[in-house]
Design a protein around this motif. Sequence first.
Motif, PDB file in Angstrom:
ATOM      1  N   ASP A 195      -6.537   0.881 -10.024  1.00  7.83           N
ATOM      2  CA  ASP A 195      -7.825   1.425  -9.574  1.00  7.83           C
ATOM      3  C   ASP A 195      -7.675   2.564  -8.570  1.00  7.83           C
ATOM      4  OD1 ASP A 195      -7.022   0.002  -7.363  1.00  7.83           O
ATOM      5  OD2 ASP A 195      -8.739  -1.370  -7.353  1.00  7.83           O
ATOM      6  N   ARG A 196      -6.432   2.993  -8.319  1.00  5.15           N
ATOM      7  CA  ARG A 196      -6.131   4.153  -7.462  1.00  5.15           C
ATOM      8  C   ARG A 196      -6.687   4.039  -6.049  1.00  5.15           C
ATOM      9  NH1 ARG A 196      -2.902   4.703 -11.053  1.00  5.15           N
ATOM     10  NH2 ARG A 196      -2.955   6.282 -12.631  1.00  5.15           N
ATOM     11  N   ASP A 197      -6.684   2.806  -5.497  1.00  4.93           N
ATOM     12  CA  ASP A 197      -7.180   2.623  -4.132  1.00  4.93           C
ATOM     13  C   ASP A 197      -6.043   2.554  -3.113  1.00  4.93           C
ATOM     14  OD1 ASP A 197      -6.121   0.144  -4.731  1.00  4.93           O
ATOM     15  OD2 ASP A 197      -7.892  -0.992  -4.109  1.00  4.93           O
ATOM     16  N   CYS A 198      -4.818   2.834  -3.561  1.00  2.41           N
ATOM     17  CA  CYS A 198      -3.632   2.858  -2.709  1.00  2.41           C
ATOM     18  C   CYS A 198      -3.223   1.461  -2.241  1.00  2.41           C
ATOM     19  CB  CYS A 198      -3.832   3.797  -1.519  1.00  2.41           C
ATOM     20  SG  CYS A 198      -2.296   4.567  -1.009  1.00  2.41           S
ATOM     21  N   ILE A 199      -3.670   0.440  -2.964  1.00  4.97           N
ATOM     22  CA  ILE A 199      -3.304  -0.946  -2.690  1.00  4.97           C
ATOM     23  C   ILE A 199      -2.967  -1.606  -4.022  1.00  4.97           C
ATOM     24  CG2 ILE A 199      -4.125  -3.200  -1.891  1.00  4.97           C
ATOM     25  CD1 ILE A 199      -5.978  -1.686   0.033  1.00  4.97           C
ATOM     26  N   ILE A 200      -1.864  -2.354  -4.044  1.00  9.79           N
ATOM     27  CA  ILE A 200      -1.500  -3.088  -5.252  1.00  9.79           C
ATOM     28  C   ILE A 200      -1.859  -4.552  -5.050  1.00  9.79           C
ATOM     29  CG2 ILE A 200       0.377  -3.792  -6.779  1.00  9.79           C
ATOM     30  CD1 ILE A 200       1.801  -1.216  -5.989  1.00  9.79           C
ATOM     31  N   SER A 240       0.833  -1.199   0.000  1.00 16.73           N
ATOM     32  CA  SER A 240       0.000   0.000   0.000  1.00 16.73           C
ATOM     33  C   SER A 240       0.875   1.260   0.000  1.00 16.73           C
ATOM     34  CB  SER A 240      -0.898   0.004   1.237  1.00 16.73           C
ATOM     35  OG  SER A 240      -0.100   0.098   2.399  1.00 16.73           O
ATOM     36  N   CYS A 241       0.207   2.396  -0.007  1.00 13.88           N
ATOM     37  CA  CYS A 241       0.906   3.677   0.063  1.00 13.88           C
ATOM     38  C   CYS A 241       1.738   3.781   1.339  1.00 13.88           C
ATOM     39  CB  CYS A 241      -0.101   4.825   0.003  1.00 13.88           C
ATOM     40  SG  CYS A 241      -0.927   4.971  -1.588  1.00 13.88           S
ATOM     41  N   GLU A 242       1.300   3.109   2.380  1.00 14.46           N
ATOM     42  CA  GLU A 242       2.046   3.117   3.640  1.00 14.46           C
ATOM     43  C   GLU A 242       3.429   2.491   3.455  1.00 14.46           C
ATOM     44  OE1 GLU A 242       1.653   1.242   8.078  1.00 14.46           O
ATOM     45  OE2 GLU A 242      -0.198   1.821   7.052  1.00 14.46           O
ATOM     46  N   ASP A 243       3.510   1.453   2.628  1.00 10.29           N
ATOM     47  CA  ASP A 243       4.808   0.826   2.354  1.00 10.29           C
ATOM     48  C   ASP A 243       5.723   1.780   1.596  1.00 10.29           C
ATOM     49  OD1 ASP A 243       4.298  -1.862   3.456  1.00 10.29           O
ATOM     50  OD2 ASP A 243       2.785  -1.956   1.872  1.00 10.29           O
ATOM     51  N   VAL A 244       5.146   2.580   0.698  1.00  5.52           N
ATOM     52  CA  VAL A 244       5.933   3.588  -0.024  1.00  5.52           C
ATOM     53  C   VAL A 244       6.477   4.616   0.970  1.00  5.52           C
ATOM     54  CG1 VAL A 244       5.834   5.440  -1.749  1.00  5.52           C
ATOM     55  CG2 VAL A 244       4.662   3.282  -2.181  1.00  5.52           C
TER      56      VAL A 244
END
Length: 168
Positions: A132-137, A59-63
Motif C-alpha cells: 500500500d506504499r505507506d512505508c510500513i510493512i 518501516s523506511c527508517e529501518d531501511v
Amino acid sequence: MKANPIWILGGLILIFALGACGPKRQRIGDPPPELTPEMREQLQQRLNSYDLNQDGIVSCEDVAIRRTELFTIVDEDKSGGLDQREYMELRWHDKLYVLLELSNDDRDHNGQISLEEFQERSDPYFRRLDKDRDCIITVEEYQVELLTTQQQSFRPGNTGQRREKRRR
C-alpha cells in the motif's frame, strides 16, 4: 482379460471427485488465507528481525539504518564517499546490491556515492513488500509476498528448466 470401460470410467470419476474435495490451492491474486495465531506470530517474529530501530514496525527508517550500516562497512577509507571499488563491495554484503552501477546512483557525477545518494536509492525488495506504499510493512503484506514467491517457485516447468540451463 479385457478392462471393463464402466470400471475405468468409474475410477476416473472417483479420482476427479477426490481431487475436487481436497484443499483449495492458493492462486496469485486471491486474498491470502486467514492466519492462525501461531502463523501470525511466526511471521511477526521474522518481520521483527528487520525492525532495526526496535519501534515495533518495519518501516523506511529501518531501511535507512541498514543502508547507513552497509555504507559504514564498505567505506574503508572513511572518506564519506564510496568510490567504484567500495561501491562494488556492497554486493558481497547484501544480495540486493548485486547489480549495482556507480553511474546510475552518482547523482552529482563526482565519481563517488555519498551517504545521501545511497539513501536516495530505491529499495526494490522493500517496495515489493510494501503493497500500500505507506512505508510500513505489515504482517499481512509480508504474508502476501511470501505466498506469491512460493507460488511462483512451484509453477510447472519453473525448476527443471533453470537447473538444466545452468549445467550447460
